[in-house]
Design a protein around this motif. Structure first.
Motif, mmCIF file in Angstrom:
data_model
loop_
_atom_site.group_PDB
_atom_site.id
_atom_site.type_symbol
_atom_site.label_atom_id
_atom_site.label_comp_id
_atom_site.label_asym_id
_atom_site.label_seq_id
_atom_site.Cartn_x
_atom_site.Cartn_y
_atom_site.Cartn_z
ATOM 1 N N ARG A 6 -4.718 32.177 114.382
ATOM 2 C CA ARG A 6 -3.205 32.462 114.087
ATOM 3 C C ARG A 6 -2.561 31.391 114.587
ATOM 4 N N SER A 7 -2.742 30.823 115.751
ATOM 5 C CA SER A 7 -2.108 29.927 116.268
ATOM 6 C C SER A 7 -1.805 28.501 115.655
ATOM 7 N N PRO A 8 -2.852 28.103 115.030
ATOM 8 C CA PRO A 8 -2.507 26.900 113.997
ATOM 9 C C PRO A 8 -1.512 27.169 112.918
ATOM 10 N N ALA A 12 1.752 25.687 112.030
ATOM 11 C CA ALA A 12 2.197 24.969 110.593
ATOM 12 C C ALA A 12 3.486 25.753 110.229
ATOM 13 N N GLY A 13 3.818 27.012 110.422
ATOM 14 C CA GLY A 13 4.869 27.581 109.826
ATOM 15 C C GLY A 13 6.164 27.169 110.577
ATOM 16 N N LEU A 14 6.076 26.785 111.839
ATOM 17 C CA LEU A 14 7.285 26.475 112.525
ATOM 18 C C LEU A 14 7.754 25.043 112.098
ATOM 19 N N MET A 15 6.349 24.014 111.883
ATOM 20 C CA MET A 15 6.785 22.830 111.228
ATOM 21 C C MET A 15 7.247 22.833 110.126
ATOM 22 N N ILE A 59 -1.968 20.660 109.283
ATOM 23 C CA ILE A 59 -2.311 21.659 110.300
ATOM 24 C C ILE A 59 -2.772 22.941 109.600
ATOM 25 N N ALA A 60 -2.245 23.160 108.371
ATOM 26 C CA ALA A 60 -2.782 24.512 107.755
ATOM 27 C C ALA A 60 -4.135 24.262 107.178
ATOM 28 N N HIS A 61 -4.601 23.033 107.150
ATOM 29 C CA HIS A 61 -5.967 22.767 106.242
ATOM 30 C C HIS A 61 -6.824 22.553 107.518
ATOM 31 N N PRO A 62 -7.881 23.174 107.582
ATOM 32 C CA PRO A 62 -8.790 23.103 108.748
ATOM 33 C C PRO A 62 -9.475 21.726 108.826
ATOM 34 N N ARG A 63 -9.633 20.775 107.733
ATOM 35 C CA ARG A 63 -10.187 19.754 107.499
ATOM 36 C C ARG A 63 -9.276 18.466 108.256
ATOM 37 N N THR A 64 -8.060 18.954 108.269
ATOM 38 C CA THR A 64 -7.050 17.622 108.653
ATOM 39 C C THR A 64 -6.205 18.260 109.988
ATOM 40 N N ARG A 65 -6.484 19.606 110.408
ATOM 41 C CA ARG A 65 -5.921 20.273 111.602
ATOM 42 C C ARG A 65 -5.883 19.600 112.796
ATOM 43 N N VAL A 118 -3.844 23.260 119.665
ATOM 44 C CA VAL A 118 -4.355 23.538 118.458
ATOM 45 C C VAL A 118 -5.501 22.560 117.915
ATOM 46 N N ALA A 119 -5.086 21.238 118.390
ATOM 47 C CA ALA A 119 -5.978 20.034 118.001
ATOM 48 C C ALA A 119 -7.342 20.131 118.742
#
Length: 125
Positions: A6-8, A12-15, A59-65, A118-119
Motif C-alpha cells: 500500500r505504501s508505494p 505515488a498517489g501523493l505525487m 513509483i506505481a510500476h514495480p520495475r521502476t519503483r 519505498v525504495a
C-alpha cells in the motif's frame, strides 16, 4: 505485507495529486518558486508538475519503483527551498497560513524517509 504494497501506491498517489494540483492551480505554486531561479515562475511550476507525475508513474510500476522512489526522495530535498521561500513570504499572513507554511518545513523529513523506505522495500523480495 499489506502495508508494504500500500505504501508505494500512497506515495505515488501523493505525487500524482501534487502534480495535478500544480497544473490545476498554478498561480498558488508560482509564488513559492525561489526568486534566485531564473525564468518565469510558471515554467518552474509546470516543470515541477511534470516531474511529480513522472515520479508517480515510476513509483506505481514495480520495475521502476526503486529508482523512482530514490529520485522522489531527492525531489523532496530539491523542493525544500520553495517551502522556505513560502515560509519567508508568508511570515506576515494570518496565523493559520503562517502555521501551514511553517509546517511544510519539517514535513519534508518524513516525506524523504517515506520515499527512501519505498525504495528499500522495492529492493527486497
Amino acid at each position: 505485507m499489506f502495508r508494504r504494497t500500500r505504501s508505494p501506491l500512497l506515495l505515488a498517489g501523493l505525487m500524482a495529486g501534487a502534480g495535478v494540483l500544480h497544473f490545476a492551480v498554478p498561480k498558488a505554486f508560482d509564488a513559492t518558486v525561489p526568486r534566485v531561479l531564473s525564468g518565469a515562475p510558471r515554467t518552474w511550476t509546470y516543470a515541477s508538475a511534470v516531474v511529480e507525475l513522472a515520479l508517480a508513474a515510476g513509483i506505481a510500476h514495480p520495475r521502476t519503483r526503486s529508482a523512482a522512489a530514490r529520485a522522489t526522495a531527492g525531489f523532496f530535498v530539491g523542493v525544500f527551498p520553495a517551502n522556505v521561500q513560502m515560509a519567508v513570504d508568508w511570515r506576515r499572513r494570518p496565523w493559520p497560513q503562517r502555521a501551514a507554511a511553517l509546517a511544510r518545513l519539517p514535513l519534508q523529513v518524513p516525506l524523504v524517509l517515506w520515499a527512501r523506505s519505498v525504495a528499500r522495500g522495492a529492493d527486497t523480495p
